[in-house]
Design a protein around this motif. Structure first.
Motif, PDB file in Angstrom:
ATOM      1  N   GLY A 201       0.797  -1.211   0.000  1.00 58.01           N
ATOM      2  CA  GLY A 201       0.000   0.000   0.000  1.00 58.01           C
ATOM      3  C   GLY A 201       0.831   1.263   0.000  1.00 58.01           C
ATOM      4  N   ILE A 202       2.158   1.138   0.158  1.00 57.73           N
ATOM      5  CA  ILE A 202       3.077   2.275   0.140  1.00 57.73           C
ATOM      6  C   ILE A 202       3.746   2.349  -1.225  1.00 57.73           C
ATOM      7  CG2 ILE A 202       5.203   3.242   1.083  1.00 57.73           C
ATOM      8  CD1 ILE A 202       2.873   3.626   2.939  1.00 57.73           C
ATOM      9  N   LYS A 203       3.774   3.544  -1.777  1.00 49.84           N
ATOM     10  CA  LYS A 203       4.477   3.789  -3.030  1.00 49.84           C
ATOM     11  C   LYS A 203       5.462   4.918  -2.847  1.00 49.84           C
ATOM     12  CE  LYS A 203       0.678   2.360  -6.071  1.00 49.84           C
ATOM     13  NZ  LYS A 203      -0.226   2.787  -7.157  1.00 49.84           N
ATOM     14  N   TYR A 204       6.708   4.716  -3.352  1.00 45.38           N
ATOM     15  CA  TYR A 204       7.744   5.752  -3.296  1.00 45.38           C
ATOM     16  C   TYR A 204       7.710   6.560  -4.582  1.00 45.38           C
ATOM     17  CZ  TYR A 204       9.897   3.204   0.617  1.00 45.38           C
ATOM     18  OH  TYR A 204      10.137   2.604   1.815  1.00 45.38           O
ATOM     19  N   ASN A 205       7.723   7.882  -4.393  1.00 47.86           N
ATOM     20  CA  ASN A 205       7.876   8.759  -5.549  1.00 47.86           C
ATOM     21  C   ASN A 205       9.300   9.290  -5.661  1.00 47.86           C
ATOM     22  OD1 ASN A 205       5.187   8.473  -6.239  1.00 47.86           O
ATOM     23  ND2 ASN A 205       4.531  10.241  -5.016  1.00 47.86           N
ATOM     24  N   GLN A 206       9.922   9.600  -4.490  1.00 48.77           N
ATOM     25  CA  GLN A 206      11.288  10.122  -4.450  1.00 48.77           C
ATOM     26  C   GLN A 206      11.938   9.696  -3.148  1.00 48.77           C
ATOM     27  OE1 GLN A 206      10.684  14.428  -5.151  1.00 48.77           O
ATOM     28  NE2 GLN A 206      12.227  14.242  -6.767  1.00 48.77           N
ATOM     29  N   ILE A 207      13.253   9.455  -3.224  1.00 50.20           N
ATOM     30  CA  ILE A 207      14.089   9.274  -2.037  1.00 50.20           C
ATOM     31  C   ILE A 207      15.258  10.227  -2.207  1.00 50.20           C
ATOM     32  CG2 ILE A 207      15.528   7.710  -0.687  1.00 50.20           C
ATOM     33  CD1 ILE A 207      13.788   5.404  -1.621  1.00 50.20           C
ATOM     34  N   ILE A 208      15.341  11.227  -1.317  1.00 49.00           N
ATOM     35  CA  ILE A 208      16.350  12.284  -1.464  1.00 49.00           C
ATOM     36  C   ILE A 208      17.335  12.191  -0.310  1.00 49.00           C
ATOM     37  CG2 ILE A 208      16.751  14.771  -1.603  1.00 49.00           C
ATOM     38  CD1 ILE A 208      13.851  15.032  -2.575  1.00 49.00           C
ATOM     39  N   PHE A 209      18.624  12.099  -0.661  1.00 44.48           N
ATOM     40  CA  PHE A 209      19.694  12.044   0.328  1.00 44.48           C
ATOM     41  C   PHE A 209      20.363  13.415   0.381  1.00 44.48           C
ATOM     42  CE2 PHE A 209      24.239  11.524   1.107  1.00 44.48           C
ATOM     43  CZ  PHE A 209      24.243  10.908   2.359  1.00 44.48           C
ATOM     44  N   ASP A 210      20.570  13.930   1.590  1.00 37.87           N
ATOM     45  CA  ASP A 210      21.128  15.280   1.744  1.00 37.87           C
ATOM     46  C   ASP A 210      22.059  15.310   2.931  1.00 37.87           C
ATOM     47  OD1 ASP A 210      21.760  17.895   1.630  1.00 37.87           O
ATOM     48  OD2 ASP A 210      19.721  18.654   1.937  1.00 37.87           O
ATOM     49  N   LYS A 211      23.363  15.738   2.675  1.00 39.80           N
ATOM     50  CA  LYS A 211      24.333  15.824   3.769  1.00 39.80           C
ATOM     51  C   LYS A 211      24.054  16.999   4.696  1.00 39.80           C
ATOM     52  CE  LYS A 211      28.307  13.470   1.834  1.00 39.80           C
ATOM     53  NZ  LYS A 211      29.746  13.575   1.542  1.00 39.80           N
ATOM     54  N   LYS A 212      23.337  17.986   4.247  1.00 45.31           N
ATOM     55  CA  LYS A 212      23.030  19.159   5.069  1.00 45.31           C
ATOM     56  C   LYS A 212      21.830  18.815   5.945  1.00 45.31           C
ATOM     57  CE  LYS A 212      22.048  24.071   4.777  1.00 45.31           C
ATOM     58  NZ  LYS A 212      21.745  25.228   3.898  1.00 45.31           N
ATOM     59  N   ALA A 213      22.138  18.553   7.188  1.00 47.38           N
ATOM     60  CA  ALA A 213      21.088  18.125   8.106  1.00 47.38           C
ATOM     61  C   ALA A 213      20.218  19.289   8.520  1.00 47.38           C
ATOM     62  CB  ALA A 213      21.727  17.484   9.342  1.00 47.38           C
ATOM     63  N   PRO A 214      18.932  19.079   8.791  1.00 47.56           N
ATOM     64  CA  PRO A 214      18.039  20.157   9.224  1.00 47.56           C
ATOM     65  C   PRO A 214      18.421  20.694  10.588  1.00 47.56           C
ATOM     66  CG  PRO A 214      16.935  18.033   9.327  1.00 47.56           C
ATOM     67  CD  PRO A 214      18.232  17.798   8.656  1.00 47.56           C
ATOM     68  N   ASN A 215      19.049  19.882  11.450  1.00 51.21           N
ATOM     69  CA  ASN A 215      19.517  20.331  12.770  1.00 51.21           C
ATOM     70  C   ASN A 215      20.911  20.901  12.600  1.00 51.21           C
ATOM     71  OD1 ASN A 215      20.198  20.790  15.381  1.00 51.21           O
ATOM     72  ND2 ASN A 215      19.769  18.692  16.108  1.00 51.21           N
ATOM     73  N   LYS A 216      21.062  22.228  12.652  1.00 49.20           N
ATOM     74  CA  LYS A 216      22.341  22.881  12.359  1.00 49.20           C
ATOM     75  C   LYS A 216      23.387  22.583  13.403  1.00 49.20           C
ATOM     76  CE  LYS A 216      20.273  26.606   9.718  1.00 49.20           C
ATOM     77  NZ  LYS A 216      20.130  28.073   9.565  1.00 49.20           N
ATOM     78  N   LYS A 217      22.942  22.183  14.598  1.00 50.39           N
ATOM     79  CA  LYS A 217      23.911  21.839  15.640  1.00 50.39           C
ATOM     80  C   LYS A 217      24.638  20.547  15.286  1.00 50.39           C
ATOM     81  CE  LYS A 217      21.278  24.026  19.389  1.00 50.39           C
ATOM     82  NZ  LYS A 217      20.608  23.814  20.701  1.00 50.39           N
ATOM     83  N   SER A 218      24.032  19.745  14.480  1.00 52.68           N
ATOM     84  CA  SER A 218      24.647  18.466  14.107  1.00 52.68           C
ATOM     85  C   SER A 218      24.940  18.479  12.625  1.00 52.68           C
ATOM     86  CB  SER A 218      23.724  17.281  14.460  1.00 52.68           C
ATOM     87  OG  SER A 218      23.383  17.323  15.815  1.00 52.68           O
ATOM     88  N   ALA A 219      25.903  19.258  12.254  1.00 58.01           N
ATOM     89  CA  ALA A 219      26.218  19.410  10.817  1.00 58.01           C
ATOM     90  C   ALA A 219      26.738  18.143  10.186  1.00 58.01           C
ATOM     91  CB  ALA A 219      27.237  20.541  10.663  1.00 58.01           C
ATOM     92  N   SER A 220      27.240  17.220  11.011  1.00 60.21           N
ATOM     93  CA  SER A 220      27.780  15.985  10.439  1.00 60.21           C
ATOM     94  C   SER A 220      26.696  14.962  10.131  1.00 60.21           C
ATOM     95  CB  SER A 220      28.793  15.370  11.425  1.00 60.21           C
ATOM     96  OG  SER A 220      28.145  15.034  12.635  1.00 60.21           O
ATOM     97  N   LEU A 221      25.472  15.243  10.611  1.00 61.55           N
ATOM     98  CA  LEU A 221      24.397  14.290  10.360  1.00 61.55           C
ATOM     99  C   LEU A 221      23.953  14.349   8.895  1.00 61.55           C
ATOM    100  CD1 LEU A 221      22.205  14.783  13.549  1.00 61.55           C
ATOM    101  CD2 LEU A 221      23.864  12.982  13.084  1.00 61.55           C
ATOM    102  N   THR A 222      23.305  13.296   8.491  1.00 61.52           N
ATOM    103  CA  THR A 222      22.802  13.202   7.124  1.00 61.52           C
ATOM    104  C   THR A 222      21.320  12.919   7.170  1.00 61.52           C
ATOM    105  OG1 THR A 222      24.918  12.352   6.378  1.00 61.52           O
ATOM    106  CG2 THR A 222      23.039  11.995   4.930  1.00 61.52           C
TER     107      THR A 222
END
Length: 547
Positions: A474-495
């Protein structure tokens, strides 16, 4: 098909070792050859050389040196190398033998053990050859031809001393049969070879020779009878014989009574042979009783006027003169170079020459010694090797000639490239003078730096595989986006990973989020509440922060 192949792709002359046929009698040597052409076989060189009296007597060479001299002149005059030779009937022995069936390699030894029972020679003093006439599950019926070793070695010595190489020593009757009996004619036929000093009588049946005999009567005997009767010279008597024979009367007297006794002897001998055939044609020779219904006349004196008619009336059989071209050429399309009368005296020669060519389907009994046969095979292999080496040499030469333009073209391209390189070096002196080793080392160091840099995270492939495997029904993927810039700026090394897609309903979407929450590699799984506004066909946007 085979004849068609030989017509368009004939064996090279050098390899074929084509021979000249030689027929030696007490008075002369006749020779001739057949030449393969695009239109079939045609008569080549032929001729006749006189032999002085006493050089050959009853087929036995009495003066070897004189005969060698005659053969040497013949070789020099006509450029002859290989020959096929007919051996005189007087010195040959022909008989049939019934033996148990065995391997071919053992046949000759078996015949050797019984040889002395059939010929008046010791086994060690004779040379023989054979051919298989027929065989069944138990027995083999063979035809054997033998000759005195001394006689054969005398002929062999004469020819080799004259610089000629014999390819075969054959029975004269077999050569005649090969010439005058049409290929495919399997009926019994009597052949009468009426020569100068003797007459040979034999029977040809299914390609084999039987019941050979020689009568000491020939054309010269008839000429002598006329000469004595009318007290005229031999030459004049010969002219009368040729002119009137048995069919006419001269202006002086009839010569028929003068030669009647001689012709009667010949007739009686023929009659005796016919009767012997009828009485002794057993199962070994004939599959069924087959009488002789035709006689073929050949030989230099067989064209005696009235001879064929006289024999036909006396014996009540069909008697005809031989057509010596029947297996060589078609009279309708080609005209032989020799007259019909002359061809009758070359019957043996023409039969011998056919031994060089396939298609006659007749056996060839060759009493040449085993050592000589081995030498002929060795010569053939030598010639074959020479032809192969010549072909290889020609192919190499052709390959060289064909590759020469390519070589010069590539050479010109090389010279042009060198000229351009030299011009480039002149225009760029700094490159030309720089240490190339230093440049290479510098490039290698840079490549090493690039190659040894390790990735910050090497588990991306596993995560993507997990996301694909975690997708519930019942789940369909339209996009999978990988981004090195994490939304939490305190953890810049996160992905972060963002998944966009659609769900069948709220339950499916909730189940999918719970499954993602259970992954220990994910520190956060954020699904906006707005994604649950619809009951079905929900569009979602999930944000995942990796540990």
């Amino acid at each position: 098909m085979k004849n068609l192949y030989n017509h368009y792709f004939p064996t090279p002359t050098y390899l074929a070792m084509n021979s000249c046929a030689i027929d030696i009698s007490d008075q002369s040597i006749k020779f001739g050859e057949l030449v393969p052409t695009s239109n079939g076989l045609q008569l080549g060189r032929y001729g006749k050389e006189k032999i002085p009296e006493g050089v050959v007597v009853s087929g036995k060479i009495e003066d070897e040196q004189k005969l060698i001299s005659i053969l040497q002149n013949l070789k020099k005059k006509h450029k002859i190398s290989f020959v096929r030779v007919s051996l005189p009937e007087e010195q040959m022995y022909l008989f049939d033998l019934l033996i148990p069936k065995m391997e071919e390699k053992n046949i000759k030894d078996t015949i050797l053990l019984q040889l002395e029972e059939h010929i008046p020679l010791k086994a060690e003093d004779s040379i023989f050859d054979y051919s298989i006439i027929r065989q069944d599950n138990d027995n083999m019926f063979v035809k054997v031809s033998a000759i005195s070793r001394g006689i054969l070695e005398s002929y062999l010595y004469v020819f080799k001393s004259a610089g000629l190489t014999p390819l075969s020593f054959e029975l004269e009757a077999e050569a005649i049969s090969r010439a005058v009996v049409p290929i495919g004619d399997l009926k019994p036929i009597m052949i009468v070879d009426f020569g100068d000093t003797r007459t040979g009588i034999f029977i040809s049946y299914v390609g084999n020779i039987f019941m050979t005999t020689t009568v000491a009567l020939g054309g010269e005997n008839l000429t002598n009878m006329i000469s004595k009767t009318f007290s005229i010279s031999f030459e004049e008597a010969e002219k009368k014989k040729r002119l009137y024979g048995l069919g006419g009367t001269s202006k002086i007297e009839d010569i028929f009574p003068a030669i009647l006794n001689g012709i009667s002897v010949l007739r009686d001998e023929i009659s005796k042979q016919l009767k012997y055939w009828d009485e002794h044609c057993d199962d070994n020779i004939c599959s069924k009783k087959e009488p002789i219904d035709k006689i073929i006349l050949c030989g230099g004196d067989s064209n005696l006027v009235g001879l064929s008619d006289y024999l036909s009336l006396s014996l009540k059989l069909k008697v005809e003169h031989a057509n010596v071209w029947t297996n060589i050429l078609t009279i309708k399309n080609k005209i032989p170079e020799m007259t019909f009368e002359e061809s009758l005296s070359y019957t043996t020669v023409l039969g011998l020459t056919l031994g060089d060519y396939s298609g006659t389907n007749l056996s060839i009994i060759n009493v040449l010694t085993d050592d000589e046969k081995k030498q002929i095979k060795k010569e053939y292999r030598k010639r074959l090797s020479t032809i192969i080496l010549n072909i290889i040499a020609v192919l190499c030469l052709l390959a060289t000639l064909l590759m020469t333009p390519s070589y010069f073209f590539s050479k010109s391209k090389e010279i042009l490239a060198e000229e351009r390189l030299e011009s480039f070096n002149r225009d760029n002196p700094e490159i030309n003078s720089k240490d190339l080793d230093s440049m290479i080392n510098e490039i290698n160091n840079k490549l090493n730096i690039i190659g040894t840099t390790a990735p910050t995270y090497n588990a991306y492939e596993d995560i993507f595989i997990y996301l694909l495997d975690s997708r519930v029904e019942g789940i369909k993927y339209n996009q999978i986006i990988f981004d090195k810039k994490a939304p939490n700026k305190k953890s810049a090394s996160l992905t972060s990973i963002e998944i966009r897609g659609s769900a069948k309903d709220r339950v499916v979407l909730r189940s999918f989020k719970d499954k993602l929450d259970a992954n220990p590699n994910f520190s956060e799984v954020n699904l906006p509440v707005s994604s649950f506004l619809e009951k079905t066909d929900l569009n979602f946007n999930i944000s995942i922060i990796l540990k």
